[in-house]
Design a protein around this motif. Structure first.
Motif, PDB file in Angstrom:
ATOM      1  N   ILE A  74       0.919  -1.679  -0.121  1.00 10.31           N
ATOM      2  CA  ILE A  74       0.052   0.256  -0.148  1.00 10.31           C
ATOM      3  C   ILE A  74       1.334   1.041   0.223  1.00 10.31           C
ATOM      4  CG2 ILE A  74      -2.169   1.392   1.335  1.00 10.31           C
ATOM      5  CD1 ILE A  74      -2.368  -1.739   3.062  1.00 10.31           C
ATOM      6  N   ARG A  75       0.816   1.688  -0.974  1.00  7.70           N
ATOM      7  CA  ARG A  75       1.918   2.951  -1.000  1.00  7.70           C
ATOM      8  C   ARG A  75       0.505   4.565  -0.609  1.00  7.70           C
ATOM      9  NH1 ARG A  75       3.789  -0.450  -4.480  1.00  7.70           N
ATOM     10  NH2 ARG A  75       5.806  -0.222  -5.196  1.00  7.70           N
ATOM     11  N   VAL A  76       0.966   4.886   0.761  1.00  8.88           N
ATOM     12  CA  VAL A  76       0.256   6.440   0.600  1.00  8.88           C
ATOM     13  C   VAL A  76       0.507   7.875   0.084  1.00  8.88           C
ATOM     14  CG1 VAL A  76      -1.000   7.697   2.539  1.00  8.88           C
ATOM     15  CG2 VAL A  76      -0.658   5.361   2.360  1.00  8.88           C
ATOM     16  N   CYS A  77       0.136   8.391  -0.904  1.00 10.49           N
ATOM     17  CA  CYS A  77       0.891   9.741  -1.416  1.00 10.49           C
ATOM     18  C   CYS A  77       1.359  10.110  -0.274  1.00 10.49           C
ATOM     19  CB  CYS A  77       0.309  10.089  -1.965  1.00 10.49           C
ATOM     20  SG  CYS A  77       0.587  11.550  -2.907  1.00 10.49           S
ATOM     21  N   LYS A  78       2.286  11.273   0.028  1.00 11.83           N
ATOM     22  CA  LYS A  78       2.320  12.260   0.949  1.00 11.83           C
ATOM     23  C   LYS A  78       2.870  13.462  -0.074  1.00 11.83           C
ATOM     24  CE  LYS A  78       1.377  10.264   4.917  1.00 11.83           C
ATOM     25  NZ  LYS A  78       2.905  10.505   6.095  1.00 11.83           N
ATOM     26  N   GLY A  79       2.638  13.508  -1.434  1.00 10.56           N
ATOM     27  CA  GLY A  79       3.224  14.512  -2.113  1.00 10.56           C
ATOM     28  C   GLY A  79       2.224  15.653  -1.763  1.00 10.56           C
ATOM     29  N   THR A  80       2.525  16.643  -1.768  1.00 12.13           N
ATOM     30  CA  THR A  80       2.063  18.105  -1.741  1.00 12.13           C
ATOM     31  C   THR A  80       1.058  18.279  -1.469  1.00 12.13           C
ATOM     32  OG1 THR A  80       4.128  18.959  -2.831  1.00 12.13           O
ATOM     33  CG2 THR A  80       2.079  20.861  -2.301  1.00 12.13           C
ATOM     34  N   ALA A  81       0.325  17.857  -3.130  1.00 13.13           N
ATOM     35  CA  ALA A  81      -1.127  17.641  -3.713  1.00 13.13           C
ATOM     36  C   ALA A  81      -1.429  16.904  -2.614  1.00 13.13           C
ATOM     37  CB  ALA A  81      -1.563  17.149  -4.954  1.00 13.13           C
ATOM     38  N   GLY A 121       1.590  10.430  -8.678  1.00  9.97           N
ATOM     39  CA  GLY A 121       1.148  11.743 -10.716  1.00  9.97           C
ATOM     40  C   GLY A 121      -0.621  11.328 -10.233  1.00  9.97           C
ATOM     41  N   CYS A 122      -0.740  11.437  -9.625  1.00  8.35           N
ATOM     42  CA  CYS A 122      -2.018  11.548 -10.102  1.00  8.35           C
ATOM     43  C   CYS A 122      -3.200  12.912  -9.199  1.00  8.35           C
ATOM     44  CB  CYS A 122      -3.452   9.876 -10.318  1.00  8.35           C
ATOM     45  SG  CYS A 122      -3.017   9.318  -8.830  1.00  8.35           S
ATOM     46  N   CYS A 123      -2.438  13.737  -8.785  1.00  7.70           N
ATOM     47  CA  CYS A 123      -2.288  14.744  -7.501  1.00  7.70           C
ATOM     48  C   CYS A 123      -4.126  14.855  -7.621  1.00  7.70           C
ATOM     49  CB  CYS A 123      -1.372  16.138  -8.499  1.00  7.70           C
ATOM     50  SG  CYS A 123      -0.204  15.839  -8.561  1.00  7.70           S
ATOM     51  N   SER A 124      -4.893  15.324  -9.005  1.00  5.64           N
ATOM     52  CA  SER A 124      -6.223  15.472  -9.037  1.00  5.64           C
ATOM     53  C   SER A 124      -6.711  14.526  -8.680  1.00  5.64           C
ATOM     54  CB  SER A 124      -6.842  15.646 -10.806  1.00  5.64           C
ATOM     55  OG  SER A 124      -7.307  14.293 -11.646  1.00  5.64           O
ATOM     56  N   LEU A 125      -6.380  13.656  -8.323  1.00  6.56           N
ATOM     57  CA  LEU A 125      -7.712  12.339  -7.134  1.00  6.56           C
ATOM     58  C   LEU A 125      -7.037  12.808  -5.872  1.00  6.56           C
ATOM     59  CD1 LEU A 125      -7.230   9.565  -9.464  1.00  6.56           C
ATOM     60  CD2 LEU A 125      -8.677  10.958  -9.724  1.00  6.56           C
ATOM     61  N   ALA A 126      -5.812  13.338  -5.323  1.00  6.40           N
ATOM     62  CA  ALA A 126      -5.873  13.625  -4.065  1.00  6.40           C
ATOM     63  C   ALA A 126      -6.711  13.631  -3.431  1.00  6.40           C
ATOM     64  CB  ALA A 126      -5.254  15.064  -4.026  1.00  6.40           C
ATOM     65  N   PRO A 127      -6.181  12.642  -2.053  1.00  9.01           N
ATOM     66  CA  PRO A 127      -5.566  12.055  -1.691  1.00  9.01           C
ATOM     67  C   PRO A 127      -5.207  11.124  -2.532  1.00  9.01           C
ATOM     68  CG  PRO A 127      -6.939  11.931   0.050  1.00  9.01           C
ATOM     69  CD  PRO A 127      -7.647  12.753  -1.189  1.00  9.01           C
ATOM     70  N   ASP A 133      -0.769  -1.772  -8.320  1.00  5.93           N
ATOM     71  CA  ASP A 133      -1.500  -1.459  -9.449  1.00  5.93           C
ATOM     72  C   ASP A 133      -2.750  -0.350  -9.124  1.00  5.93           C
ATOM     73  OD1 ASP A 133       1.498  -2.276 -10.048  1.00  5.93           O
ATOM     74  OD2 ASP A 133       0.791  -4.183 -10.866  1.00  5.93           O
ATOM     75  N   ASN A 134      -3.472  -0.515  -8.267  1.00  6.12           N
ATOM     76  CA  ASN A 134      -4.481  -0.091  -8.622  1.00  6.12           C
ATOM     77  C   ASN A 134      -5.102   1.233  -7.249  1.00  6.12           C
ATOM     78  OD1 ASN A 134      -6.052  -2.599  -9.395  1.00  6.12           O
ATOM     79  ND2 ASN A 134      -6.044  -3.651  -7.547  1.00  6.12           N
ATOM     80  N   THR A 135      -4.735   1.918  -8.117  1.00  5.30           N
ATOM     81  CA  THR A 135      -5.368   2.958  -7.938  1.00  5.30           C
ATOM     82  C   THR A 135      -6.566   3.901  -6.803  1.00  5.30           C
ATOM     83  OG1 THR A 135      -3.475   4.382  -9.014  1.00  5.30           O
ATOM     84  CG2 THR A 135      -4.979   6.196  -8.031  1.00  5.30           C
ATOM     85  N   HIS A 136      -6.647   4.520  -6.206  1.00  8.90           N
ATOM     86  CA  HIS A 136      -7.757   4.791  -5.375  1.00  8.90           C
ATOM     87  C   HIS A 136      -7.635   6.507  -4.583  1.00  8.90           C
ATOM     88  CE1 HIS A 136      -8.849   0.746  -4.303  1.00  8.90           C
ATOM     89  NE2 HIS A 136      -7.810   0.452  -4.624  1.00  8.90           N
ATOM     90  N   GLY A 137      -8.142   6.971  -5.420  1.00  9.04           N
ATOM     91  CA  GLY A 137      -8.371   8.724  -4.980  1.00  9.04           C
ATOM     92  C   GLY A 137      -9.410   9.537  -4.772  1.00  9.04           C
ATOM     93  N   ARG A 138      -9.833  10.247  -4.123  1.00  5.27           N
ATOM     94  CA  ARG A 138     -10.624  11.398  -3.272  1.00  5.27           C
ATOM     95  C   ARG A 138     -11.032  10.580  -2.430  1.00  5.27           C
ATOM     96  NH1 ARG A 138     -12.638  12.506  -9.056  1.00  5.27           N
ATOM     97  NH2 ARG A 138     -11.103  14.295  -9.440  1.00  5.27           N
TER      98      ARG A 138
END
Ligand code: FES
Length: 152
Positions: A74-81, A121-127, A133-138
């Motif tokens: 599980i990769r939890v994005c901690k980028g700016t957005a 690489g999918c900041c518009s879906l933040a967080p 390989d599956n992305t889960h956003g908003r």
């Protein structure tokens, strides 16, 4: 080591060539899943490269893992957005759902490993989180339990 034969094949592929250590360790990690002490000692013994040097390289580069990882990463994005969209609450909820303390990153049953990463690489879906390989956003903290259940 689980895959001694495959490791031997990899070592034989690289042995005697220059600059072999990093690609050799990458291949070995792909085979075993991580770089155990036994594996690094074995590579040292077979190649003649000092164990301290192997260990130094393995601990210097973040791509190398010294502990076994869970079945699902599980990769939890901690980028700016994601950070400004409250990624910290998402991380807290992931850890809470998986019963992980701050020192642990892998569940006791070996199903999940959690890591924080920079931008996915999918900041518009933040967080955002990725499970495999599956992305889960908003995401909201309330959405985490349902997502993780899919991977149980
Ligand atoms: S900052 Fe999280 S996807 Fe870009």
């Amino acid at each position: 080591m689980k895959f001694k034969t495959e490791i031997d094949i990899t070592i034989n592929k690289f042995i005697g060539k220059k600059g072999i250590l990093i690609p050799l360790l990458q291949n070995a990690q792909d085979i075993e899943g991580y770089l155990s002490k036994d594996l690094m000692s074995y590579v040292s013994e077979k190649t003649g490269i000092k164990l301290a040097h192997i260990y130094g390289v393995a601990t210097f580069y973040t791509m190398f893992r010294l502990k076994p990882q869970g079945k699902h990463i599980i990769r939890v994005c901690k980028g700016t957005a994601c950070h400004v969209s409250d990624a910290n609450s998402i991380m807290k909820e992931v850890n809470k759902q998986l019963d992980l303390t701050n020192e642990e990153d892998t569940t006791k049953d070996g199903k999940f490993t959690v890591m924080s990463v920079a931008c996915l690489g999918c900041c518009s879906l933040a967080p955002v989180i990725m499970v495999g390989d599956n992305t889960h956003g908003r995401l909201t903290p309330d959405s985490i339990g349902k997502i993780l259940k899919k991977y149980e």
